[in-house]
Design an enzyme around this catalytic site. Structure first.
Site, PDB file in Angstrom:
ATOM      1  N   ARG A 127       0.781  -1.125   0.076  1.00  0.00           N
ATOM      2  CA  ARG A 127      -0.100   0.023  -0.194  1.00  0.00           C
ATOM      3  C   ARG A 127       0.753   1.560  -0.007  1.00  0.00           C
ATOM      4  NH1 ARG A 127      -4.089   2.667   4.162  1.00  0.00           N
ATOM      5  NH2 ARG A 127      -5.229   3.625   2.802  1.00  0.00           N
ATOM      6  N   HIS A 133       0.710   4.357  -2.565  1.00  0.00           N
ATOM      7  CA  HIS A 133       0.487   5.877  -2.237  1.00  0.00           C
ATOM      8  C   HIS A 133       1.584   6.540  -2.498  1.00  0.00           C
ATOM      9  CE1 HIS A 133      -3.096   5.448   0.665  1.00  0.00           C
ATOM     10  NE2 HIS A 133      -3.314   4.402  -0.151  1.00  0.00           N
ATOM     11  N   ASN A 171      -3.305   9.307   4.531  1.00  0.00           N
ATOM     12  CA  ASN A 171      -2.191   8.369   4.841  1.00  0.00           C
ATOM     13  C   ASN A 171      -2.293   8.136   6.423  1.00  0.00           C
ATOM     14  OD1 ASN A 171      -1.230   7.876   2.305  1.00  0.00           O
ATOM     15  ND2 ASN A 171      -0.161   9.982   2.168  1.00  0.00           N
ATOM     16  N   HIS A 196      -6.098  -5.936  -2.844  1.00  0.00           N
ATOM     17  CA  HIS A 196      -6.756  -6.023  -1.646  1.00  0.00           C
ATOM     18  C   HIS A 196      -7.283  -7.527  -1.494  1.00  0.00           C
ATOM     19  CE1 HIS A 196      -8.598  -1.559  -1.733  1.00  0.00           C
ATOM     20  NE2 HIS A 196      -7.257  -1.785  -1.674  1.00  0.00           N
TER      21      HIS A 196
END
Ligand code: HEM
Length: 344
Positions: A76, A80, A110, A210
């Site tokens: 992740r 980001h 975040n 995911h």
């Protein structure tokens, strides 16, 4: 089935469910395999740090053994980083103490990035610096670590192209418009991914990340009680999952640390069950479930749900393409930080 966090230090409380799901037969269509034009190369550090991948690998495998949540956390983190002004390690920079300008990592979007992701990169960077001082960017270490964790969690192994320099800017204000939100419509998701040079197919494929990891109640609670002001739950949510999620996530006043697994069946295994779950109304975020509800993305969801190899192949290609977004080269826009959290 029961599951628990193997990370004793994790502040997160994991919810586990007993869920049955069904896979329905599906049709096949073609995934786009476009690769981005980049100046990156697999052997970029062949001379300056030939043992780079082994060094990072020794840290990621140890980290995965000790804290398996590091896998989801680091994947992740890479996403980001890449979506906000390119894969340039700017997500790793800390806000300068006393500064009014917050760094990306301190943006609201975040706030739930786990510390384990940052820790993996800090440890890998320290080891790499001890063997190849000043040679390797934090951005490249993050790209390699994300790949390692995909593989360690059971997903595909792919070659990582390198040559990213670290960005000099990290601003929280750049984050909200560049990251997708869990209540985004499919149109919003497609549009955002398009602005990053990623196709609708790559949106579906990358969302397959995911298949591991967890989300906090606040990201999906609106689906449980009052979906779009209807005072009813989201009809696209399986009733058994709805019941289980409601038990852990009250409409208001719940424990804000509680998280639920994205993939209720195999939350730590990188597989293609995410897609089968969407077909069975077991998607956790509205943005996940939309991928099965929209005719533009449904066929690919069905196809990936029944073909693990196809998912793995497409995921590897899409990660490579995501990893080339906004790459910086040279001292004008870039640097090679010694400490990933501090802009030089
Ligand atoms: C398509 C749009 C996407 C949306 C709306 C979205 C949103 C989210 C949200 C809300 C969470 C939960 C955060 C929390 O509550 O702690 C999450 C977690 C996660 N996301 Fe995404 N995401 C998207 C795409 C992606 C992509 C492209 C990747 C990587 C390639 C990714 C990897 C992950 C991972 C691995 C987690 C679990 C993190 C953990 O357990 O620590 N996501 N995402």
């Amino acid at each position: 089935m029961s599951c628990s966090s193997s990370s004793s230090s994790s502040p997160f409380v994991f919810i586990c469910f007993l869920i049955l799901f069904y896979l329905s037969p599906t049709s096949l269509s073609k995934t786009t395999n476009k690769t981005a034009k980049t100046q990156l190369s697999v052997d970029y550090y062949a001379k300056s740090c030939p043992q780079l991948e082994q060094l990072v690998g020794s840290v990621t495998s140890q980290q995965f053994k000790e804290t398996p949540v590091s896998a989801a956390a680091t994947i992740r983190l890479f996403f980001h980083d890449c979506f906000v002004d390119g894969c340039d390690g700017s997500i790793l920079i800390s806000t300068v103490p006393g500064s009014k300008v917050l760094a990306e990592k301190d943006a609201v979007d975040n706030k739930d990035l786990r510390k384990e992701g940052f820790e993996s990169i800090t440890k890998a960077k320290a080891l790499v610096e001890s063997k190849c001082p000043g040679a390797v960017s934090c951005a490249d270490i993050l790209a390699i670590a994300a790949r390692d964790f995909v593989h360690l969690a059971g997903g595909p192994y792919y070659q990582v192209k390198k040559g990213r320099w670290d960005g000099k800017l990290s601003m929280a204000s750049r984050v909200p418009s560049n990251l997708p939100h869990s209540n985004y419509t499919i149109d919003q998701l497609i549009k955002l991914f398009n602005t990053k040079g990623l196709t609708i197919e790559e949106l579906v494929v990358l969302s397959g990340a995911h298949t591991i990891g967890f989300a906090h109640c606040e990201q999906f609670v609106s689906r449980l009680y009052d979906y779009h002001g209807t005072k009813q739950p989201d009809p696209a949510l399986d009733p058994r999952l709805l019941k289980a999620l409601r038990m852990s996530c009250p409409q208001s006043g719940g424990n804000t640390d509680i998280v639920a697994p994205f993939d209720v069946t195999t939350p730590f295994l990188f597989d293609h069950t995410y897609y089968a779950n969407l077909e069975a109304k077991l998607g956790l975020l509205a943005s996940d479930q939309h991928l099965f509800l929209d005719p533009r993305t449904k066929t690919l969801v069905q196809e990936l749900g029944k073909d693990k190899q196809k998912f793995f192949q497409a995921f590897a290609i899409a990660m490579d393409k995501m990893g080339s977004i906004g790459v910086k080269r040279g001292t004008r826009h870039g640097e090679k930080r010694k400490d990933c959290s501090v802009h030089m």
